[in-house]
Scaffold this motif. Structure first.
Motif, PDB file in Angstrom:
ATOM      1  N   ARG A  36       0.823  -1.218   0.000  1.00 10.86           N
ATOM      2  CA  ARG A  36       0.000   0.000   0.000  1.00 10.86           C
ATOM      3  C   ARG A  36       0.855   1.266   0.000  1.00 10.86           C
ATOM      4  N   ILE A  37       1.977   1.245   0.742  1.00 11.40           N
ATOM      5  CA  ILE A  37       2.877   2.416   0.741  1.00 11.40           C
ATOM      6  C   ILE A  37       3.343   2.678  -0.686  1.00 11.40           C
ATOM      7  N   SER A  38       3.712   1.596  -1.360  1.00 10.62           N
ATOM      8  CA  SER A  38       4.194   1.729  -2.735  1.00 10.62           C
ATOM      9  C   SER A  38       3.076   2.206  -3.661  1.00 10.62           C
ATOM     10  N   ARG A  39       1.892   1.598  -3.571  1.00  7.56           N
ATOM     11  CA  ARG A  39       0.802   1.904  -4.497  1.00  7.56           C
ATOM     12  C   ARG A  39       0.319   3.339  -4.347  1.00  7.56           C
ATOM     13  N   MET A  65       9.539  -3.622  13.090  1.00  9.48           N
ATOM     14  CA  MET A  65       9.695  -4.060  11.702  1.00  9.48           C
ATOM     15  C   MET A  65       8.873  -3.199  10.755  1.00  9.48           C
ATOM     16  N   ILE A  66       7.635  -2.874  11.163  1.00 14.26           N
ATOM     17  CA  ILE A  66       6.797  -2.011  10.324  1.00 14.26           C
ATOM     18  C   ILE A  66       7.508  -0.674  10.107  1.00 14.26           C
ATOM     19  N   ALA A  67       8.038  -0.117  11.222  1.00 16.23           N
ATOM     20  CA  ALA A  67       8.708   1.178  11.113  1.00 16.23           C
ATOM     21  C   ALA A  67       9.932   1.071  10.213  1.00 16.23           C
ATOM     22  N   GLY A  68      10.650  -0.049  10.299  1.00 13.96           N
ATOM     23  CA  GLY A  68      11.832  -0.242   9.464  1.00 13.96           C
ATOM     24  C   GLY A  68      11.475  -0.307   7.993  1.00 13.96           C
ATOM     25  N   ILE A  72      12.502   2.591   5.060  1.00 12.91           N
ATOM     26  CA  ILE A  72      13.279   2.431   3.821  1.00 12.91           C
ATOM     27  C   ILE A  72      12.421   2.705   2.591  1.00 12.91           C
ATOM     28  N   MET A  73      11.088   2.814   2.778  1.00 10.02           N
ATOM     29  CA  MET A  73      10.226   3.233   1.670  1.00 10.02           C
ATOM     30  C   MET A  73       9.890   4.719   1.804  1.00 10.02           C
ATOM     31  N   ASP A  74      10.663   5.451   2.636  1.00 12.40           N
ATOM     32  CA  ASP A  74      10.529   6.905   2.776  1.00 12.40           C
ATOM     33  C   ASP A  74       9.203   7.333   3.398  1.00 12.40           C
ATOM     34  N   LEU A  97      11.862   1.166  20.919  1.00 10.12           N
ATOM     35  CA  LEU A  97      11.342   1.509  19.594  1.00 10.12           C
ATOM     36  C   LEU A  97      12.092   2.659  18.916  1.00 10.12           C
ATOM     37  N   PRO A  98      13.371   2.482  18.648  1.00  4.23           N
ATOM     38  CA  PRO A  98      14.091   3.534  17.928  1.00  4.23           C
ATOM     39  C   PRO A  98      13.512   3.685  16.519  1.00  4.23           C
ATOM     40  N   GLY A  99      13.416   4.910  16.067  1.00  2.00           N
ATOM     41  CA  GLY A  99      12.890   5.143  14.710  1.00  2.00           C
ATOM     42  C   GLY A  99      11.385   5.258  14.665  1.00  2.00           C
TER      43      GLY A  99
END
Lengths: 120, 120
Positions: A36-39, A65-68, A72-74, A97-99
């Motif tokens: 969805r982030i990509s689309r 993991m979600i945040a990671g 990387i998908m900006d 929860l870094p990031g």
């Protein structure tokens, strides 16, 4: 239920976690979210955990993991609606929860994301 | 989980139904929702059911009750994310949900609510 719904609101995606996570559900959520982030070229992901009374290390790792993946998908991840007991448990588990940014509720989280999108 | 979270977004409230409803959960949701409509002077309620693969007459009646309570508190209810199979089942059950407006997704539902608020 076999997947957690992801709601699109403008440039943001909203995920409300209400149920106990298990491996398959978490894997499906990660797949769906990256797709969805990509689309939608989403700039931010809001994760609402106000329904969770407690968390374990599995949920903590999944949020990281979600945040990671989002990062990387900006896209920026903001965690909202954390109950005080959940915050204590996360720190006790060593999961700081870094990031991941946090906000008290969805409205403040949306404002935080909007500001961070505008600031780029 | 003992309650379904209600997220406030401006003048609207968003409820995402992900889990099987039972009597107690439905009663709590109705209580919470009426309290939140009153506290925030909410003008609209969005109910997202995209996570539901199927519905039964209990869920159908509960959605009607939510819309009824919202309506007498001067808020409009919009149901979003209905899957095709769910629409068919509702009609088969004779639950045509009078008084409930529908939209395909959350964004369109928000627009519909915003328009109906502006039109007053």
């Amino acid at each position: 239920m076999d997947r957690i719904p992801i709601l699109k609101m403008g440039p943001l995606l909203l995920v409300t976690i209400q149920v106990d996570m298990h491996d398959q559900l978490a894997a499906t959520l990660l797949d769906d979210l990256s797709e969805r982030i990509s689309r939608h070229s989403a700039r931010g992901v809001l994760i609402d955990i106000s329904a969770l009374d407690m968390v374990d290390s599995f949920i903590g790792r999944m949020i990281s993991m979600i945040a990671g993946v989002a990062s990387i998908m900006d896209a920026t991840t903001v965690l909202v609606g954390m109950q005080p007991a959940v915050a204590i448990t996360l720190v006790e588990l060593g999961l700081t929860l870094p990031g991941v940014r946090t906000a008290l509720d969805v409205e403040r989280g949306m404002k935080l994301l909007q500001d961070s999108v505008d600031a780029r």
